[in-house]
Structures are given as C-alpha cells and as structure tokens.
Design a protein around this motif. Structure first.
Motif, short mmCIF file in Angstrom:
data_model
loop_
_atom_site.label_atom_id
_atom_site.label_comp_id
_atom_site.label_asym_id
_atom_site.label_seq_id
_atom_site.Cartn_x
_atom_site.Cartn_y
_atom_site.Cartn_z
N LEU A 11 130.98 -15.01 37.59
CA LEU A 11 130.31 -15.68 36.76
C LEU A 11 128.98 -14.97 36.15
O LEU A 11 128.58 -15.25 35.22
CB LEU A 11 129.57 -16.75 37.68
N ALA A 29 125.22 -24.08 38.86
CA ALA A 29 125.61 -24.22 37.44
C ALA A 29 125.96 -25.30 36.93
O ALA A 29 127.11 -25.77 37.39
CB ALA A 29 126.46 -22.70 37.13
N HIS A 53 118.92 -23.03 30.10
CA HIS A 53 120.31 -21.89 30.18
C HIS A 53 120.70 -21.81 31.51
O HIS A 53 120.09 -22.45 32.58
CB HIS A 53 119.78 -20.51 29.78
N LEU A 56 127.73 -24.06 32.97
CA LEU A 56 129.28 -23.44 32.49
C LEU A 56 129.82 -24.40 31.48
O LEU A 56 131.17 -24.50 31.20
CB LEU A 56 130.23 -23.80 34.12
N GLU A 58 130.72 -24.98 27.29
CA GLU A 58 131.49 -24.12 26.35
C GLU A 58 130.25 -23.43 25.63
O GLU A 58 130.33 -22.27 25.25
CB GLU A 58 132.11 -24.84 25.34
N GLU A 60 127.37 -22.37 26.47
CA GLU A 60 126.77 -21.20 27.26
C GLU A 60 127.71 -20.13 27.71
O GLU A 60 127.20 -19.04 27.65
CB GLU A 60 126.23 -22.01 28.53
N THR A 61 128.92 -20.53 27.70
CA THR A 61 129.96 -19.32 28.20
C THR A 61 130.54 -18.67 27.08
O THR A 61 131.19 -17.70 27.11
CB THR A 61 130.77 -20.07 28.99
N THR A 62 130.48 -19.23 25.77
CA THR A 62 130.99 -18.75 24.49
C THR A 62 130.22 -18.21 23.55
O THR A 62 130.32 -18.63 22.57
CB THR A 62 132.21 -19.77 23.85
#
Length: 70
Positions: A11, A29, A53, A56, A58, A60-62
């Motif tokens: 992570l 998360a 922030h 998990l 999309e 935040e992760t992309t």
C-alpha cells in the motif's frame, strides 16, 4: 489492517527498513465516502473538511504522473 500487513500488501510502495517504524500499528484506508479521524488530535476545522487523502478509491490510487528526464 496491521501496519505490517499494509507494508506487505504494497500500500505504501517500497518501504525501506528505516521508514518501516513510522508506519502505525494499525492502518485505516477508506474505500467509500467516509472518513476516520481522531477528534482528540484534529482541530474542529479539520473535522469539517470535505475531502481528505488516504483512501483506496480510484481517485486516490490512480493519480497521473508526468516524468521528464533531463
């Protein structure tokens, strides 16, 4: 999950041995439109923020990244 499980799951990307102790014992998360905060340590203003922030989702992760090598 535990901090060790979060590191093992990748992570945080690569976590070096000198950084690993900074990861907490428990990592939260969020996966939806919820937020977890510690009202003992956060200001009243920060508790009213619309976005934070650390999820998990999309969004935040992309996050796009532009890398220019010189």
């Amino acid at each position: 999950m535990t901090g060790h499980d979060a590191i093992d799951a990748g992570l945080f990307g690569e976590v070096t041995s000198h950084v690993a102790p900074v990861v907490g014992g428990v990592v939260v998360a969020m996966a939806g439109r919820a937020t977890v905060v510690d009202s003992r340590t956060q200001t009243a203003f920060s508790l009213e923020l619309v976005g934070v922030h650390g999820s998990l989702t999309e969004h935040e992760t992309t996050i796009p990244l532009l890398l220019v090598e010189t």
